[in-house]
Enzyme design. Structure first.
Site, PDB file in Angstrom:
ATOM      1  N   LYS A  39      24.544 -19.839  24.049  1.00  0.00           N
ATOM      2  CA  LYS A  39      25.822 -20.538  24.077  1.00  0.00           C
ATOM      3  C   LYS A  39      26.731 -20.038  22.954  1.00  0.00           C
ATOM      4  CE  LYS A  39      24.141 -25.019  25.828  1.00  0.00           C
ATOM      5  NZ  LYS A  39      24.945 -25.029  27.063  1.00  0.00           N
TER       6      LYS A  39
ATOM      7  N   ARG B  67      17.184 -28.126  34.631  1.00  0.00           N
ATOM      8  CA  ARG B  67      16.678 -28.223  35.999  1.00  0.00           C
ATOM      9  C   ARG B  67      15.279 -27.621  36.119  1.00  0.00           C
ATOM     10  NH1 ARG B  67      21.815 -24.945  38.155  1.00  0.00           N
ATOM     11  NH2 ARG B  67      22.643 -25.953  36.289  1.00  0.00           N
TER      12      ARG B  67
END
Ligand code: BES
Ligand code: MN
Ligand code: ZN
Length: 505
Positions: free
Chosen positions: A283, A357
Protein backbone atom coordinates in the site's frame (compact mmCIF):
# COMPACT_ATOMS: atom_id res chain seq x y z
CA UNK A 1 -7.25 -2.06 28.76
CA UNK A 2 -9.35 1.06 29.26
CA UNK A 3 -12.86 1.34 30.62
CA UNK A 4 -15.42 4.01 31.35
CA UNK A 5 -14.66 6.33 34.23
CA UNK A 6 -18.17 7.52 35.03
CA UNK A 7 -20.15 5.91 37.81
CA UNK A 8 -23.82 5.47 36.86
CA UNK A 9 -26.62 4.84 39.37
CA UNK A 10 -30.40 5.06 39.71
CA UNK A 11 -32.38 6.55 42.58
CA UNK A 12 -35.80 7.99 43.41
CA UNK A 13 -37.07 11.31 42.02
CA UNK A 14 -35.68 13.66 44.68
CA UNK A 15 -33.45 16.47 43.44
CA UNK A 16 -30.04 16.65 45.15
CA UNK A 17 -29.03 20.09 46.43
CA UNK A 18 -25.50 20.01 45.02
CA UNK A 19 -23.86 19.30 41.67
CA UNK A 20 -25.55 19.66 38.30
CA UNK A 21 -29.26 19.11 37.67
CA UNK A 22 -30.35 18.03 34.20
CA UNK A 23 -33.94 18.93 33.45
CA UNK A 24 -35.95 17.98 30.36
CA UNK A 25 -37.73 20.48 28.15
CA UNK A 26 -40.14 19.48 25.40
CA UNK A 27 -40.17 21.08 21.98
CA UNK A 28 -41.63 24.58 22.11
CA UNK A 29 -39.84 25.41 25.41
CA UNK A 30 -42.35 23.38 27.38
CA UNK A 31 -40.85 22.58 30.78
CA UNK A 32 -41.39 19.15 32.31
CA UNK A 33 -43.14 19.07 35.73
CA UNK A 34 -39.82 19.21 37.59
CA UNK A 35 -38.68 22.05 35.35
CA UNK A 36 -41.82 24.07 36.02
CA UNK A 37 -41.29 23.56 39.76
CA UNK A 38 -37.68 24.74 39.60
CA UNK A 39 -38.68 27.69 37.47
CA UNK A 40 -41.02 28.80 40.23
CA UNK A 41 -38.42 28.25 42.94
CA UNK A 42 -35.86 30.33 41.08
CA UNK A 43 -38.18 33.21 40.29
CA UNK A 44 -38.58 32.28 36.62
CA UNK A 45 -34.90 31.80 35.95
CA UNK A 46 -35.36 28.85 33.57
CA UNK A 47 -37.93 30.64 31.42
CA UNK A 48 -35.77 33.75 31.24
CA UNK A 49 -32.68 31.74 30.30
CA UNK A 50 -34.57 30.03 27.46
CA UNK A 51 -35.89 33.35 26.20
CA UNK A 52 -32.43 34.88 26.29
CA UNK A 53 -31.08 32.09 24.06
CA UNK A 54 -31.88 30.07 20.94
CA UNK A 55 -32.84 27.04 23.03
CA UNK A 56 -36.20 25.69 21.84
CA UNK A 57 -36.31 22.24 23.44
CA UNK A 58 -35.46 20.44 20.20
CA UNK A 59 -33.94 16.99 20.66
CA UNK A 60 -30.39 17.00 22.02
CA UNK A 61 -30.30 20.81 22.46
CA UNK A 62 -28.50 21.74 25.67
CA UNK A 63 -28.40 24.95 27.69
CA UNK A 64 -26.37 25.49 30.88
CA UNK A 65 -27.50 27.94 33.56
CA UNK A 66 -24.66 28.58 36.01
CA UNK A 67 -25.02 29.27 39.73
CA UNK A 68 -28.83 29.43 39.67
CA UNK A 69 -30.34 31.91 42.15
CA UNK A 70 -31.83 30.51 45.38
CA UNK A 71 -30.32 27.06 44.78
CA UNK A 72 -27.09 25.50 45.99
CA UNK A 73 -26.64 23.47 42.80
CA UNK A 74 -23.69 24.56 40.69
CA UNK A 75 -25.75 24.56 37.53
CA UNK A 76 -28.94 23.55 35.82
CA UNK A 77 -28.69 22.01 32.38
CA UNK A 78 -31.79 22.21 30.24
CA UNK A 79 -32.01 19.24 27.88
CA UNK A 80 -34.20 19.39 24.78
CA UNK A 81 -36.34 16.26 24.49
CA UNK A 82 -37.98 17.19 21.19
CA UNK A 83 -41.36 15.71 20.33
CA UNK A 84 -42.35 13.32 23.14
CA UNK A 85 -44.14 11.04 20.66
CA UNK A 86 -40.82 10.40 18.93
CA UNK A 87 -39.02 9.68 22.19
CA UNK A 88 -38.15 5.99 21.86
CA UNK A 89 -35.29 3.90 23.27
CA UNK A 90 -32.80 4.91 20.60
CA UNK A 91 -33.64 8.58 21.11
CA UNK A 92 -33.22 8.20 24.88
CA UNK A 93 -29.72 6.81 24.21
CA UNK A 94 -28.82 9.75 22.00
CA UNK A 95 -30.04 12.15 24.69
CA UNK A 96 -27.88 10.37 27.24
CA UNK A 97 -24.82 10.50 25.02
CA UNK A 98 -25.26 14.16 24.10
CA UNK A 99 -25.82 15.09 27.75
CA UNK A 100 -22.71 13.25 28.92
CA UNK A 101 -20.54 15.04 26.34
CA UNK A 102 -22.00 18.40 27.40
CA UNK A 103 -21.39 17.76 31.10
CA UNK A 104 -17.80 16.74 30.44
CA UNK A 105 -16.99 19.82 28.41
CA UNK A 106 -18.75 22.06 30.96
CA UNK A 107 -16.57 20.72 33.78
CA UNK A 108 -19.34 19.18 35.85
CA UNK A 109 -18.14 16.52 38.31
CA UNK A 110 -21.46 15.07 39.38
CA UNK A 111 -24.87 15.33 37.80
CA UNK A 112 -28.41 14.14 38.42
CA UNK A 113 -30.78 13.66 35.50
CA UNK A 114 -34.48 13.91 36.26
CA UNK A 115 -36.48 11.45 34.17
CA UNK A 116 -39.99 12.89 34.44
CA UNK A 117 -43.11 10.91 33.65
CA UNK A 118 -44.21 12.20 30.26
CA UNK A 119 -47.30 11.85 28.14
CA UNK A 120 -46.49 10.54 24.68
CA UNK A 121 -43.50 8.16 24.76
CA UNK A 122 -44.26 4.49 24.29
CA UNK A 123 -41.38 3.55 26.60
CA UNK A 124 -42.10 3.77 30.37
CA UNK A 125 -39.85 6.07 32.40
CA UNK A 126 -37.78 3.21 33.87
CA UNK A 127 -36.84 2.08 30.34
CA UNK A 128 -36.18 5.67 29.39
CA UNK A 129 -33.78 6.04 32.33
CA UNK A 130 -31.99 2.78 31.48
CA UNK A 131 -31.50 3.72 27.83
CA UNK A 132 -30.44 7.26 28.72
CA UNK A 133 -27.81 5.77 31.02
CA UNK A 134 -26.71 3.29 28.33
CA UNK A 135 -26.22 6.12 25.82
CA UNK A 136 -24.22 8.12 28.35
CA UNK A 137 -22.06 5.10 29.16
CA UNK A 138 -21.36 4.39 25.48
CA UNK A 139 -20.35 8.00 24.89
CA UNK A 140 -18.07 8.06 27.95
CA UNK A 141 -15.63 5.63 26.31
CA UNK A 142 -12.16 7.00 25.84
CA UNK A 143 -8.96 5.25 24.71
CA UNK A 144 -6.37 7.26 26.59
CA UNK A 145 -4.06 4.67 28.14
CA UNK A 146 -1.04 5.92 26.21
CA UNK A 147 -1.54 9.59 27.08
CA UNK A 148 0.79 9.91 30.03
CA UNK A 149 1.03 13.71 30.07
CA UNK A 150 -2.55 14.91 29.73
CA UNK A 151 -3.37 17.33 32.54
CA UNK A 152 -6.29 16.61 34.85
CA UNK A 153 -8.18 19.66 33.53
CA UNK A 154 -8.20 18.19 30.04
CA UNK A 155 -9.59 14.83 31.13
CA UNK A 156 -13.36 14.28 31.25
CA UNK A 157 -14.71 15.88 34.43
CA UNK A 158 -17.83 13.85 35.12
CA UNK A 159 -17.36 11.20 37.80
CA UNK A 160 -20.93 10.37 38.83
CA UNK A 161 -24.19 10.37 36.93
CA UNK A 162 -27.44 9.71 38.78
CA UNK A 163 -30.69 8.94 37.05
CA UNK A 164 -33.67 10.09 39.11
CA UNK A 165 -36.72 8.02 38.28
CA UNK A 166 -40.01 6.90 39.86
CA UNK A 167 -39.09 3.20 39.94
CA UNK A 168 -35.30 2.79 40.37
CA UNK A 169 -35.40 -1.02 40.75
CA UNK A 170 -37.13 -1.37 37.37
CA UNK A 171 -34.63 0.95 35.75
CA UNK A 172 -31.73 -1.03 37.25
CA UNK A 173 -33.22 -4.25 35.92
CA UNK A 174 -33.54 -2.81 32.41
CA UNK A 175 -30.02 -1.40 32.60
CA UNK A 176 -28.19 -4.59 33.63
CA UNK A 177 -28.21 -6.32 30.19
CA UNK A 178 -27.38 -3.01 28.49
CA UNK A 179 -24.31 -2.65 30.69
CA UNK A 180 -23.33 -6.15 29.49
CA UNK A 181 -23.61 -5.03 25.88
CA UNK A 182 -21.54 -1.94 26.67
CA UNK A 183 -18.80 -4.17 28.13
CA UNK A 184 -18.66 -5.96 24.78
CA UNK A 185 -18.63 -2.68 22.84
CA UNK A 186 -15.77 -1.37 25.00
CA UNK A 187 -13.73 -4.50 24.49
CA UNK A 188 -14.10 -4.16 20.73
CA UNK A 189 -13.19 -0.46 20.83
CA UNK A 190 -10.11 -1.26 22.91
CA UNK A 191 -8.99 -3.97 20.50
CA UNK A 192 -9.32 -1.85 17.36
CA UNK A 193 -7.66 1.15 19.03
CA UNK A 194 -4.58 -0.76 20.15
CA UNK A 195 -1.64 -0.41 17.76
CA UNK A 196 -0.30 -3.36 15.81
CA UNK A 197 2.88 -3.64 17.87
CA UNK A 198 0.65 -4.54 20.82
CA UNK A 199 -2.16 -6.45 19.10
CA UNK A 200 -0.94 -9.15 16.71
CA UNK A 201 -2.34 -12.65 16.18
CA UNK A 202 -0.86 -14.17 19.31
CA UNK A 203 -1.86 -11.31 21.63
CA UNK A 204 -5.30 -10.93 20.07
CA UNK A 205 -5.89 -14.64 20.62
CA UNK A 206 -4.83 -14.11 24.22
CA UNK A 207 -7.44 -11.38 24.62
CA UNK A 208 -10.07 -13.74 23.21
CA UNK A 209 -9.00 -16.39 25.71
CA UNK A 210 -9.94 -14.07 28.61
CA UNK A 211 -13.61 -14.68 27.67
CA UNK A 212 -13.35 -18.17 29.14
CA UNK A 213 -13.75 -16.47 32.56
CA UNK A 214 -17.28 -15.58 31.47
CA UNK A 215 -18.14 -19.10 30.35
CA UNK A 216 -17.17 -18.87 26.68
CA UNK A 217 -15.31 -21.96 25.40
CA UNK A 218 -12.21 -20.79 23.55
CA UNK A 219 -9.97 -22.87 21.28
CA UNK A 220 -6.86 -21.41 19.67
CA UNK A 221 -5.40 -23.15 16.63
CA UNK A 222 -1.83 -22.51 15.46
CA UNK A 223 -0.02 -22.98 12.16
CA UNK A 224 0.47 -26.72 12.61
CA UNK A 225 -3.23 -27.41 13.13
CA UNK A 226 -4.23 -25.10 10.32
CA UNK A 227 -1.82 -26.81 7.93
CA UNK A 228 -3.38 -30.13 8.83
CA UNK A 229 -6.81 -28.73 8.01
CA UNK A 230 -5.54 -27.48 4.65
CA UNK A 231 -6.14 -23.80 5.36
CA UNK A 232 -3.56 -22.67 2.80
CA UNK A 233 -5.46 -19.57 1.63
CA UNK A 234 -5.42 -18.24 5.20
CA UNK A 235 -1.82 -19.33 5.90
CA UNK A 236 -0.48 -17.77 2.70
CA UNK A 237 -1.48 -14.31 3.94
CA UNK A 238 0.60 -14.72 7.09
CA UNK A 239 3.72 -16.31 5.63
CA UNK A 240 5.62 -13.03 5.28
CA UNK A 241 5.19 -11.98 8.91
CA UNK A 242 7.38 -12.65 11.93
CA UNK A 243 4.12 -13.08 13.88
CA UNK A 244 2.46 -16.44 13.24
CA UNK A 245 -1.27 -16.58 12.44
CA UNK A 246 -3.85 -17.84 14.91
CA UNK A 247 -7.36 -19.16 14.38
CA UNK A 248 -9.72 -18.71 17.34
CA UNK A 249 -13.00 -20.58 17.81
CA UNK A 250 -15.32 -19.34 20.55
CA UNK A 251 -18.56 -20.96 21.67
CA UNK A 252 -21.29 -19.56 23.87
CA UNK A 253 -24.00 -22.06 24.76
CA UNK A 254 -26.79 -20.08 26.31
CA UNK A 255 -29.89 -21.71 24.81
CA UNK A 256 -32.20 -23.55 27.19
CA UNK A 257 -31.06 -27.18 27.52
CA UNK A 258 -32.79 -30.41 28.46
CA UNK A 259 -35.20 -31.03 25.62
CA UNK A 260 -33.92 -32.50 22.38
CA UNK A 261 -35.29 -29.52 20.50
CA UNK A 262 -33.14 -26.50 19.88
CA UNK A 263 -31.31 -25.07 16.97
CA UNK A 264 -27.89 -25.31 15.38
CA UNK A 265 -25.69 -22.42 16.45
CA UNK A 266 -25.68 -18.99 14.90
CA UNK A 267 -22.19 -18.31 13.59
CA UNK A 268 -20.21 -15.08 13.37
CA UNK A 269 -16.92 -14.78 11.56
CA UNK A 270 -14.46 -11.91 11.69
CA UNK A 271 -11.56 -10.79 9.51
CA UNK A 272 -8.65 -10.29 11.86
CA UNK A 273 -5.79 -8.81 9.86
CA UNK A 274 -3.89 -7.22 12.73
CA UNK A 275 -1.96 -5.08 10.26
CA UNK A 276 -2.41 -4.85 6.51
CA UNK A 277 0.59 -3.44 4.66
CA UNK A 278 -0.77 -4.93 1.45
CA UNK A 279 2.09 -7.44 1.41
CA UNK A 280 4.19 -7.48 -1.78
CA UNK A 281 1.36 -5.53 -3.47
CA UNK A 282 2.28 -2.90 -0.90
CA UNK A 283 0.00 0.00 0.00
CA UNK A 284 1.04 3.65 -0.30
CA UNK A 285 2.45 4.95 3.00
CA UNK A 286 -0.07 7.80 3.49
CA UNK A 287 -2.78 6.61 5.84
CA UNK A 288 -1.32 3.13 6.22
CA UNK A 289 -1.57 3.51 10.00
CA UNK A 290 -5.32 2.97 9.61
CA UNK A 291 -4.56 -0.65 8.80
CA UNK A 292 -4.11 -1.36 12.51
CA UNK A 293 -7.90 -1.62 12.57
CA UNK A 294 -8.05 -4.13 9.76
CA UNK A 295 -8.91 -6.63 12.49
CA UNK A 296 -12.19 -4.75 13.11
CA UNK A 297 -14.37 -7.71 12.09
CA UNK A 298 -12.56 -10.00 14.54
CA UNK A 299 -12.79 -7.28 17.19
CA UNK A 300 -16.56 -7.17 16.74
CA UNK A 301 -16.95 -10.95 16.97
CA UNK A 302 -14.85 -11.08 20.16
CA UNK A 303 -16.73 -8.14 21.70
CA UNK A 304 -20.05 -9.69 20.70
CA UNK A 305 -19.15 -12.92 22.50
CA UNK A 306 -18.30 -10.83 25.56
CA UNK A 307 -21.63 -8.98 25.35
CA UNK A 308 -23.59 -12.25 25.03
CA UNK A 309 -21.76 -13.90 27.92
CA UNK A 310 -22.05 -10.78 30.09
CA UNK A 311 -25.82 -10.58 29.67
CA UNK A 312 -26.18 -14.39 29.64
CA UNK A 313 -27.93 -14.46 26.29
CA UNK A 314 -30.27 -17.43 25.79
CA UNK A 315 -28.87 -18.54 22.47
CA UNK A 316 -26.11 -20.79 21.09
CA UNK A 317 -23.49 -18.84 19.21
CA UNK A 318 -20.12 -19.62 17.71
CA UNK A 319 -17.57 -16.92 16.91
CA UNK A 320 -14.59 -17.58 14.64
CA UNK A 321 -11.79 -15.17 13.95
CA UNK A 322 -8.88 -15.53 11.53
CA UNK A 323 -5.89 -13.61 12.92
CA UNK A 324 -2.97 -12.80 10.68
CA UNK A 325 -0.53 -10.02 9.81
CA UNK A 326 -0.05 -9.14 6.12
CA UNK A 327 3.62 -8.19 5.62
CA UNK A 328 6.08 -8.03 2.71
CA UNK A 329 9.29 -10.00 3.21
CA UNK A 330 11.47 -12.68 1.68
CA UNK A 331 8.98 -15.31 2.76
CA UNK A 332 5.89 -13.38 1.72
CA UNK A 333 3.38 -14.63 -0.81
CA UNK A 334 3.92 -13.31 -4.36
CA UNK A 335 1.38 -12.01 -6.89
CA UNK A 336 0.56 -14.94 -9.14
CA UNK A 337 0.95 -17.60 -6.44
CA UNK A 338 -1.74 -20.28 -6.51
CA UNK A 339 -2.96 -21.74 -3.22
CA UNK A 340 -5.30 -24.63 -2.48
CA UNK A 341 -7.95 -23.60 0.06
CA UNK A 342 -9.49 -25.89 2.69
CA UNK A 343 -12.53 -26.30 0.42
CA UNK A 344 -10.28 -27.80 -2.28
CA UNK A 345 -10.79 -24.83 -4.59
CA UNK A 346 -7.60 -23.31 -5.95
CA UNK A 347 -7.07 -19.54 -5.78
CA UNK A 348 -4.80 -17.42 -7.95
CA UNK A 349 -3.51 -14.60 -5.72
CA UNK A 350 -3.15 -11.76 -8.20
CA UNK A 351 -2.97 -9.05 -5.55
CA UNK A 352 -1.61 -9.76 -2.08
CA UNK A 353 -3.54 -6.73 -0.76
CA UNK A 354 -6.83 -8.53 -1.37
CA UNK A 355 -5.95 -10.67 1.65
CA UNK A 356 -9.05 -10.51 3.84
CA UNK A 357 -11.06 -12.66 1.48
CA UNK A 358 -8.29 -15.30 1.48
CA UNK A 359 -8.50 -15.56 5.26
CA UNK A 360 -12.29 -15.62 5.26
CA UNK A 361 -12.43 -18.26 2.51
CA UNK A 362 -10.95 -20.87 4.86
CA UNK A 363 -12.74 -19.68 7.99
CA UNK A 364 -16.16 -19.67 6.26
CA UNK A 365 -15.53 -23.15 4.89
CA UNK A 366 -14.37 -24.49 8.25
CA UNK A 367 -17.37 -22.94 9.97
CA UNK A 368 -20.08 -24.48 7.79
CA UNK A 369 -18.22 -27.79 7.67
CA UNK A 370 -17.82 -28.16 11.45
CA UNK A 371 -20.85 -26.38 12.90
CA UNK A 372 -23.57 -26.65 10.22
CA UNK A 373 -24.85 -23.32 11.53
CA UNK A 374 -28.42 -22.08 11.17
CA UNK A 375 -27.09 -18.75 9.93
CA UNK A 376 -23.55 -17.51 9.23
CA UNK A 377 -22.63 -13.80 9.25
CA UNK A 378 -19.14 -12.52 8.53
CA UNK A 379 -17.80 -9.04 9.24
CA UNK A 380 -14.77 -7.60 7.53
CA UNK A 381 -13.03 -4.33 6.78
CA UNK A 382 -12.85 -5.83 3.33
CA UNK A 383 -12.75 -3.13 0.66
CA UNK A 384 -11.90 0.51 0.18
CA UNK A 385 -14.61 0.45 -2.49
CA UNK A 386 -17.39 0.20 0.12
CA UNK A 387 -16.21 3.55 1.53
CA UNK A 388 -16.57 5.04 -1.95
CA UNK A 389 -20.10 3.58 -2.20
CA UNK A 390 -21.54 4.20 1.25
CA UNK A 391 -19.13 6.40 3.22
CA UNK A 392 -19.31 6.19 7.02
CA UNK A 393 -23.10 6.11 7.18
CA UNK A 394 -23.95 2.54 6.20
CA UNK A 395 -22.06 -0.74 6.18
CA UNK A 396 -22.45 -2.85 3.03
CA UNK A 397 -24.70 -5.89 3.41
CA UNK A 398 -24.51 -8.84 1.04
CA UNK A 399 -26.63 -11.95 1.50
CA UNK A 400 -27.93 -15.08 -0.20
CA UNK A 401 -31.10 -14.82 1.93
CA UNK A 402 -33.73 -12.07 1.68
CA UNK A 403 -35.07 -12.97 5.11
CA UNK A 404 -31.68 -12.70 6.80
CA UNK A 405 -30.95 -9.44 4.96
CA UNK A 406 -34.23 -7.94 6.16
CA UNK A 407 -33.66 -9.03 9.76
CA UNK A 408 -30.16 -7.60 9.88
CA UNK A 409 -31.38 -4.36 8.33
CA UNK A 410 -34.14 -4.06 10.95
CA UNK A 411 -31.76 -4.80 13.84
CA UNK A 412 -29.37 -2.15 12.50
CA UNK A 413 -32.14 0.46 12.38
CA UNK A 414 -33.14 -0.32 15.96
CA UNK A 415 -29.65 0.38 17.31
CA UNK A 416 -28.49 3.08 14.90
CA UNK A 417 -25.99 0.86 13.09
CA UNK A 418 -27.26 1.13 9.54
CA UNK A 419 -26.60 -1.34 6.74
CA UNK A 420 -27.45 -1.08 3.05
CA UNK A 421 -27.97 -4.13 0.89
CA UNK A 422 -25.81 -4.56 -2.19
CA UNK A 423 -26.34 -7.04 -5.04
CA UNK A 424 -24.86 -10.46 -5.76
CA UNK A 425 -25.35 -12.24 -9.09
CA UNK A 426 -23.87 -14.74 -11.54
CA UNK A 427 -22.72 -11.91 -13.78
CA UNK A 428 -20.61 -10.45 -10.96
CA UNK A 429 -19.43 -13.93 -10.03
CA UNK A 430 -17.95 -14.42 -13.52
CA UNK A 431 -15.63 -11.46 -12.95
CA UNK A 432 -13.46 -13.57 -10.63
CA UNK A 433 -13.03 -16.53 -12.99
CA UNK A 434 -9.46 -17.07 -14.19
CA UNK A 435 -7.63 -19.40 -16.59
CA UNK A 436 -4.96 -20.44 -14.12
CA UNK A 437 -7.10 -21.66 -11.20
CA UNK A 438 -10.68 -22.05 -9.94
CA UNK A 439 -10.94 -18.42 -8.87
CA UNK A 440 -8.79 -15.27 -8.65
CA UNK A 441 -8.73 -12.97 -5.63
CA UNK A 442 -9.48 -9.72 -7.48
CA UNK A 443 -11.86 -8.60 -10.22
CA UNK A 444 -11.24 -5.70 -12.55
CA UNK A 445 -11.49 -2.19 -11.14
CA UNK A 446 -15.27 -2.03 -11.16
CA UNK A 447 -17.68 -3.18 -8.43
CA UNK A 448 -14.84 -3.92 -6.02
CA UNK A 449 -16.98 -4.59 -2.95
CA UNK A 450 -19.30 -6.87 -4.89
CA UNK A 451 -16.58 -9.00 -6.46
CA UNK A 452 -15.06 -9.36 -2.98
CA UNK A 453 -18.43 -10.62 -1.69
CA UNK A 454 -18.80 -12.95 -4.69
CA UNK A 455 -15.42 -14.41 -3.79
CA UNK A 456 -16.59 -15.11 -0.23
CA UNK A 457 -19.80 -16.69 -1.48
CA UNK A 458 -17.80 -19.37 -3.28
CA UNK A 459 -16.78 -20.67 0.18
CA UNK A 460 -20.18 -20.53 1.84
CA UNK A 461 -21.81 -23.70 0.49
CA UNK A 462 -25.55 -23.98 1.28
CA UNK A 463 -25.87 -22.04 4.54
CA UNK A 464 -27.96 -18.89 5.03
CA UNK A 465 -25.19 -16.29 4.93
CA UNK A 466 -24.59 -12.57 5.13
CA UNK A 467 -21.44 -10.51 4.74
CA UNK A 468 -21.04 -7.07 6.30
CA UNK A 469 -18.32 -4.91 4.74
CA UNK A 470 -17.51 -2.60 7.65
CA UNK A 471 -14.48 -0.82 6.17
CA UNK A 472 -16.34 2.52 6.30
CA UNK A 473 -17.96 2.15 9.72
CA UNK A 474 -15.27 0.61 11.93
CA UNK A 475 -13.48 3.87 12.63
CA UNK A 476 -15.11 7.30 12.92
CA UNK A 477 -13.42 10.65 12.43
CA UNK A 478 -16.22 12.54 14.17
CA UNK A 479 -18.11 12.24 17.44
CA UNK A 480 -21.66 10.90 17.27
CA UNK A 481 -24.12 11.00 20.20
CA UNK A 482 -23.34 7.51 21.52
CA UNK A 483 -20.07 6.89 19.65
CA UNK A 484 -17.02 9.01 20.37
CA UNK A 485 -14.60 9.36 17.45
CA UNK A 486 -12.20 6.47 17.03
CA UNK A 487 -13.08 2.78 17.08
CA UNK A 488 -16.86 2.46 16.87
CA UNK A 489 -17.46 -1.27 17.53
CA UNK A 490 -20.03 -1.05 14.73
CA UNK A 491 -21.71 -4.45 14.53
CA UNK A 492 -21.65 -5.51 18.17
CA UNK A 493 -24.95 -3.86 18.98
CA UNK A 494 -26.50 -4.79 15.65
CA UNK A 495 -25.74 -8.49 16.03
CA UNK A 496 -26.66 -8.53 19.71
CA UNK A 497 -30.03 -7.06 18.74
CA UNK A 498 -30.44 -9.48 15.83
CA UNK A 499 -29.96 -12.40 18.23
CA UNK A 500 -32.22 -10.95 20.93
CA UNK A 501 -35.07 -10.27 18.49
CA UNK A 502 -34.88 -13.44 16.42
CA UNK A 503 -33.31 -16.25 18.43
CA UNK A 504 -33.97 -15.57 22.10
CA UNK A 505 -37.68 -14.71 22.11
N1 BES B 1 -8.14 -3.80 4.47
C1 BES B 1 -8.30 -3.38 3.12
C2 BES B 1 -9.60 -2.61 2.89
C3 BES B 1 -9.72 -1.28 3.62
C4 BES B 1 -9.34 -0.12 2.99
C5 BES B 1 -10.24 -1.21 4.90
C6 BES B 1 -9.47 1.10 3.65
C7 BES B 1 -10.37 0.00 5.54
C8 BES B 1 -9.98 1.15 4.92
C9 BES B 1 -8.29 -4.59 2.20
O1 BES B 1 -7.52 -5.66 2.60
C10 BES B 1 -7.76 -4.14 0.90
O2 BES B 1 -6.61 -3.78 0.84
N2 BES B 1 -8.59 -4.16 -0.14
C11 BES B 1 -8.19 -3.73 -1.43
C12 BES B 1 -8.70 -4.74 -2.43
C13 BES B 1 -8.13 -4.58 -3.82
C14 BES B 1 -6.65 -4.91 -3.82
C15 BES B 1 -8.88 -5.51 -4.74
C16 BES B 1 -8.80 -2.36 -1.68
O3 BES B 1 -9.92 -2.11 -1.24
O4 BES B 1 -8.14 -1.54 -2.30
MN1 MN C 1 -5.48 -5.44 1.96
ZN1 ZN D 1 -7.16 -5.79 4.63
Amino acid sequence: MTSASVNISFSGPTLPSTGTLVIGVLEGRKLTATGADLDKKTGGMLSRAMEASRFKGKKEELLSILAPARLENERIVLLGLGDPKKLDEAQAERLGGATLAHLNSAGSKSAAVMIDELEGPAVPSAGMAANFAFGALLRSYRFDKYRTKESAEKKPSLKTLKLLVAKPPEARKAYAPLAGVAAGVFMTRDLVSEPANVIYPETLAKEARTLSELGVEVEVLGVKEMKKLGMNAFLGVGQGSAHEPRFVVMQWRGAARGKKAGHAPIAFIGKGVTFDTGGISIKPSAGMEDMKWDMGGAGVVIGLMKALASRKAKVDVVGLVGLVENMPSGTAQRPGDIVTSMSGQTIEVLNTDAEGRLVLADVLWYCQDRFKPEVMVDLATLTGAIIISLGEEHAGLFSNSDELAEKLTAAGKAVDELVWRMPLSDAYDKLIDTDAADVKNIGNRSAGSITAAQFLQRFVNKVSWAHLDIAGTTWSKKDKPTVPKGGTAFGVRLLDRYLADNWEA
